[in-house]
Write a protein that holds these residues in place. Structure first.
Motif, PDB file in Angstrom:
ATOM      1  N   LEU A   1      64.732  14.813  21.690  1.00 40.98           N
ATOM      2  CA  LEU A   1      64.241  13.995  20.590  1.00 40.98           C
ATOM      3  C   LEU A   1      64.019  14.843  19.345  1.00 40.98           C
ATOM      4  O   LEU A   1      63.773  16.053  19.436  1.00 40.98           O
ATOM      5  N   GLY A   2      64.075  14.203  18.194  1.00 48.34           N
ATOM      6  CA  GLY A   2      63.656  14.828  16.956  1.00 48.34           C
ATOM      7  C   GLY A   2      62.306  14.267  16.556  1.00 48.34           C
ATOM      8  O   GLY A   2      62.109  13.053  16.549  1.00 48.34           O
ATOM      9  N   LEU A   3      61.350  15.142  16.272  1.00 46.78           N
ATOM     10  CA  LEU A   3      60.015  14.727  15.849  1.00 46.78           C
ATOM     11  C   LEU A   3      59.803  15.185  14.411  1.00 46.78           C
ATOM     12  O   LEU A   3      59.856  16.385  14.121  1.00 46.78           O
ATOM     13  N   ALA A   4      59.566  14.250  13.509  1.00 40.77           N
ATOM     14  CA  ALA A   4      59.367  14.576  12.098  1.00 40.77           C
ATOM     15  C   ALA A   4      57.894  14.445  11.731  1.00 40.77           C
ATOM     16  O   ALA A   4      57.132  13.726  12.382  1.00 40.77           O
ATOM     17  N   GLY A   5      57.505  15.178  10.670  1.00 43.24           N
ATOM     18  CA  GLY A   5      56.168  15.014  10.125  1.00 43.24           C
ATOM     19  C   GLY A   5      55.095  15.883  10.733  1.00 43.24           C
ATOM     20  O   GLY A   5      53.905  15.589  10.590  1.00 43.24           O
ATOM     21  N   HIS A   6      55.480  16.963  11.412  1.00 41.72           N
ATOM     22  CA  HIS A   6      54.483  17.836  12.051  1.00 41.72           C
ATOM     23  C   HIS A   6      54.756  19.281  11.674  1.00 41.72           C
ATOM     24  O   HIS A   6      55.448  20.015  12.376  1.00 41.72           O
ATOM     25  N   ALA A   7      54.164  19.709  10.571  1.00 41.58           N
ATOM     26  CA  ALA A   7      54.364  21.080  10.102  1.00 41.58           C
ATOM     27  C   ALA A   7      53.751  22.099  11.044  1.00 41.58           C
ATOM     28  O   ALA A   7      54.123  23.270  11.026  1.00 41.58           O
ATOM     29  N   GLU A   8      52.800  21.656  11.880  1.00 43.48           N
ATOM     30  CA  GLU A   8      52.111  22.603  12.767  1.00 43.48           C
ATOM     31  C   GLU A   8      52.924  22.992  13.994  1.00 43.48           C
ATOM     32  O   GLU A   8      52.591  23.952  14.698  1.00 43.48           O
ATOM     33  N   PHE A   9      54.010  22.272  14.287  1.00 46.19           N
ATOM     34  CA  PHE A   9      54.792  22.578  15.482  1.00 46.19           C
ATOM     35  C   PHE A   9      55.629  23.828  15.260  1.00 46.19           C
ATOM     36  O   PHE A   9      56.207  24.032  14.190  1.00 46.19           O
ATOM     37  N   GLY A  10      55.711  24.666  16.300  1.00 47.81           N
ATOM     38  CA  GLY A  10      56.537  25.860  16.257  1.00 47.81           C
ATOM     39  C   GLY A  10      57.448  25.929  17.463  1.00 47.81           C
ATOM     40  O   GLY A  10      57.244  25.226  18.469  1.00 47.81           O
ATOM     41  N   ILE A  11      58.457  26.779  17.393  1.00 52.34           N
ATOM     42  CA  ILE A  11      59.388  26.941  18.502  1.00 52.34           C
ATOM     43  C   ILE A  11      58.649  27.491  19.721  1.00 52.34           C
ATOM     44  O   ILE A  11      57.901  28.464  19.631  1.00 52.34           O
ATOM     45  N   GLY A  12      58.853  26.844  20.879  1.00 51.34           N
ATOM     46  CA  GLY A  12      58.182  27.234  22.109  1.00 51.34           C
ATOM     47  C   GLY A  12      56.908  26.463  22.379  1.00 51.34           C
ATOM     48  O   GLY A  12      56.310  26.610  23.463  1.00 51.34           O
ATOM     49  N   ASP A  13      56.461  25.610  21.449  1.00 51.89           N
ATOM     50  CA  ASP A  13      55.209  24.865  21.632  1.00 51.89           C
ATOM     51  C   ASP A  13      55.365  23.768  22.683  1.00 51.89           C
ATOM     52  O   ASP A  13      56.440  23.196  22.860  1.00 51.89           O
ATOM     53  N   THR A  14      54.242  23.460  23.337  1.00 42.79           N
ATOM     54  CA  THR A  14      54.192  22.427  24.376  1.00 42.79           C
ATOM     55  C   THR A  14      53.465  21.196  23.869  1.00 42.79           C
ATOM     56  O   THR A  14      52.418  21.294  23.228  1.00 42.79           O
ATOM     57  N   LEU A  15      54.026  20.016  24.157  1.00 40.96           N
ATOM     58  CA  LEU A  15      53.361  18.738  23.924  1.00 40.96           C
ATOM     59  C   LEU A  15      53.212  18.067  25.280  1.00 40.96           C
ATOM     60  O   LEU A  15      54.171  17.970  26.048  1.00 40.96           O
ATOM     61  N   THR A  16      52.000  17.566  25.590  1.00 44.43           N
ATOM     62  CA  THR A  16      51.771  17.066  26.938  1.00 44.43           C
ATOM     63  C   THR A  16      50.615  16.074  27.003  1.00 44.43           C
ATOM     64  O   THR A  16      49.690  16.126  26.175  1.00 44.43           O
ATOM     65  N   GLU A  17      50.675  15.172  27.975  1.00 39.33           N
ATOM     66  CA  GLU A  17      49.536  14.310  28.301  1.00 39.33           C
ATOM     67  C   GLU A  17      48.614  14.989  29.307  1.00 39.33           C
ATOM     68  O   GLU A  17      47.452  14.617  29.422  1.00 39.33           O
ATOM     69  N   ASP A  18      49.119  15.955  30.028  1.00 39.36           N
ATOM     70  CA  ASP A  18      48.340  16.669  31.044  1.00 39.36           C
ATOM     71  C   ASP A  18      47.932  18.030  30.484  1.00 39.36           C
ATOM     72  O   ASP A  18      48.790  18.901  30.282  1.00 39.36           O
ATOM     73  N   PRO A  19      46.655  18.258  30.208  1.00 41.46           N
ATOM     74  CA  PRO A  19      46.223  19.526  29.591  1.00 41.46           C
ATOM     75  C   PRO A  19      46.488  20.754  30.453  1.00 41.46           C
ATOM     76  O   PRO A  19      46.428  21.878  29.955  1.00 41.46           O
ATOM     77  N   ARG A  20      46.803  20.554  31.716  1.00 39.65           N
ATOM     78  CA  ARG A  20      47.083  21.705  32.582  1.00 39.65           C
ATOM     79  C   ARG A  20      48.500  22.251  32.379  1.00 39.65           C
ATOM     80  O   ARG A  20      48.813  23.357  32.809  1.00 39.65           O
ATOM     81  N   ILE A  21      49.354  21.466  31.707  1.00 37.05           N
ATOM     82  CA  ILE A  21      50.752  21.881  31.516  1.00 37.05           C
ATOM     83  C   ILE A  21      50.906  22.640  30.209  1.00 37.05           C
ATOM     84  O   ILE A  21      50.516  22.165  29.146  1.00 37.05           O
TER      85      ILE A  21
END
Length: 541
Positions: free
Chosen positions: A368-388
């Motif tokens: 997917l392409g996600l627009a509008g998030h200047a805070e994201f960097g290469i290697g970052d994780t997005l998750t619903e489970d905080p353990r991941i």
């Protein structure tokens, strides 16, 4: 957390195939990408990288610099439906100067098609990318391209794959003739002959007829010498007694081999059908606490690429996300692992080269392409489970360095804005000489072509004409994370070496050659130097 049935995840997961195409430059990788889209119904007319001015460029080479030079300088995502499969195809740069971008793409795929030029066989960049795939245990399917041109004998090419790459090669299709006599392919698994006809410029799907190999009419369709040679070679292959072992393919020990000609559409559909049969559904990706099951209900994914100004009229930035588990839905809230913040993903898009459309949902394996998030960097994780939290993506050690000058003081704001964006995308790496942080920007790259991309994009996207000043440094080595500033300043350096900081403030030494690296290690027993930042767990050198 979003609620979704495991059955739905399992169903969508099973039909996903996410893969990249790798090759040495000019082996035909981007042409093959375009032909996959043609056969997948995503294009009605295939373009050509070397097209005339009144023809369009390839869908995957959308950047203006790529159109001008006829090469890929940035990885591109293309997705399409094909015979019940949801295909995510990542076209990668072939030139070694852009190896870092290709490496990041390989972290996001589950299989690879390796394209070889039938006249050249295994080339240097192919071998380098193959080793990256082997390191990550990525299954590989091989396509031997340009069979309609004079080249090496098919049996010699198989031997080269096995001897050079230590990889068992199983030919699934076999060419009927090579060079000017190339007329079609024999499918060894289906025991069928496929005879092809050329189409004008390879723009349309090639007509074909399927024949029984024992049909006596073949002698009227093919040169008897070509037919007899193919029969002898096939008997030799059958006599070897090898069979295609799916487990060996998935384990990276065997590569199914397909022959053909991408520019003329010979063997493309056979390759695409076969690849989707051999390639795995999306597998688990490695997190800090171990592999993450793609079938678990919690959504998770990681950013493997950032690209700005894909649409010049909007000046936006898109983060490329590989969905690793669960179900993504637009407007969902997730945890950004690196900042600990909760973010809402409202602007999600499916990607097709430069083109985009809103994506309401996505499943494991999707990009997917996600627009509008200047805070994201290469290697970052997005998750619903905080353990991941997924492992980061390490950077390559630069081999070329240059200072970047901005001659126009009136354009300083645009210059800083453009340079900051390109550094965030990791088009190049940023450094500063130690105790001289306000000096001219120092850039590091795997190869000098990356600097050309920086200059071109600054001018095309930010209206800044910058100037490069090459340096003599050819190698960078990081110090351990616990190395003190006092020790860093006191470390005796060989002539020509320099102290520097990377963008995260870590200590780096710059050297004119590998000999200088060996020299400082010899003079300082016990000193540890790293090819990559120590946080990336790089190998010692």
């Amino acid at each position: 957390m979003t609620t979704v049935s495991i059955e739905a995840i399992r169903r969508e997961h099973a039909r996903r195939r996410t893969f990249a195409i790798i090759s040495h430059p000019d082996a035909g990788k981007t042409t093959l990408t375009e032909k996959f889209l043609l056969y997948g119904g995503a294009l009605q007319l295939a373009g050509s990288v070397k097209a005339r001015k009144n023809q369009r460029s390839t869908a995957s080479d959308w950047m203006e610099l790529e159109k001008q030079r006829g090469i890929s300088v940035s990885s591109t995502v293309l997705n399409f439906e094909y015979k019940g499969f949801a295909v995510n195809l990542l076209d990668t740069p072939g030139h070694r100067d852009f190896s870092e971008d290709t490496y990041r793409v390989l972290t996001a795929v589950d299989a690879v098609i390796m394209v070889l030029d039938g006249a050249k066989g295994i080339e240097s960049q192919t071998r380098k990318l193959f080793e990256v795939c082997r390191e990550r245990s990525v299954p590989i399917v091989t396509f031997i391209n340009k069979c309609d041109r004079p080249g090496k004998e098919p049996l010699a090419l198989l031997d080269e794959i096995e001897e050079s790459l230590q990889l068992h090669a199983f030919p699934v299709t076999w060419p009927l003739g090579m060079g000017p006599t190339f007329r079609g392919l024999f499918d060894r698994l289906e025991n069928q002959l496929h005879l092809f006809e050329r189409t004008p410029g390879g723009k349309f799907r090639a007509p074909l007829s399927v024949a029984d190999p024992t049909d006596p009419k073949l002698h009227n369709l093919l040169d008897p010498e070509v037919l007899d040679t193919a029969k002898d070679e096939l008997e030799l292959l059958e006599g070897a007694g090898a069979s295609l072992n799916p487990e060996a393919v998935l384990g990276g020990d065997t590569t199914p081999v397909y022959f053909g000609s991408a520019i003329n559409n010979f063997g493309i559909e056979l390759l695409l059908d076969g690849f989707l049969r051999h390639a795995p559904a999306p597998g688990p990706k490695t997190g800090r606490e171990g592999p993450v099951d793609p079938l678990q209900s919690a959504f998770s994914g990681f950013i493997f690429k950032i690209q700005a100004n894909m649409d010049p009229s909007h000046r936006d930035k898109v983060a490329f996300l590989r969905v690793c588990s669960g179900r993504f839905s637009r407007d969902m809230t997730v945890r950004h692992a690196q900042s600990g913040r909760t973010v809402r993903l409202s602007f999600s898009q499916k990607l097709f080269g430069q083109d985009r459309e809103t994506a309401d949902e996505a499943w494991p394996g999707d990009i997917l392409g996600l627009a509008g998030h200047a805070e994201f960097g290469i290697g970052d994780t997005l998750t619903e489970d905080p353990r991941i939290e997924y492992e980061g993506i390490p950077a390559f050690s630069p081999e070329s360095f240059a200072f970047l000058h901005n001659p126009d003081t009136g354009a300083f704001k645009r210059f800083r804005s453009g340079l900051e964006q390109l550094l965030q995308e990791k088009v190049v790496q940023g450094f500063s000489l130690w105790r001289n942080p306000a000096a001219i920007a120092l850039l590091g790259a795997v190869g000098p072509l990356q600097f050309d991309v920086v200059l071109f994009r600054l001018e095309a996207e930010y209206r800044v004409t910058a100037r490069l000043e090459p340096t003599a440094w050819k190698a960078a080595r990081w110090l351990p994370a616990d190395f003190s500033e006092e020790a860093f300043g006191a470390l005796p350096l060989p002539t020509g070496a320099a102290r520097a900081l990377d963008r995260e403030g870590r200590f780096v030494l710059l050297f004119p050659s590998g000999w200088h690296v060996d020299f400082i290690l010899e003079k300082n027993p016990g000193l540890k130097l790293f090819l990559r930042p120590p946080s990336a767990q790089a190998a010692r050198v």
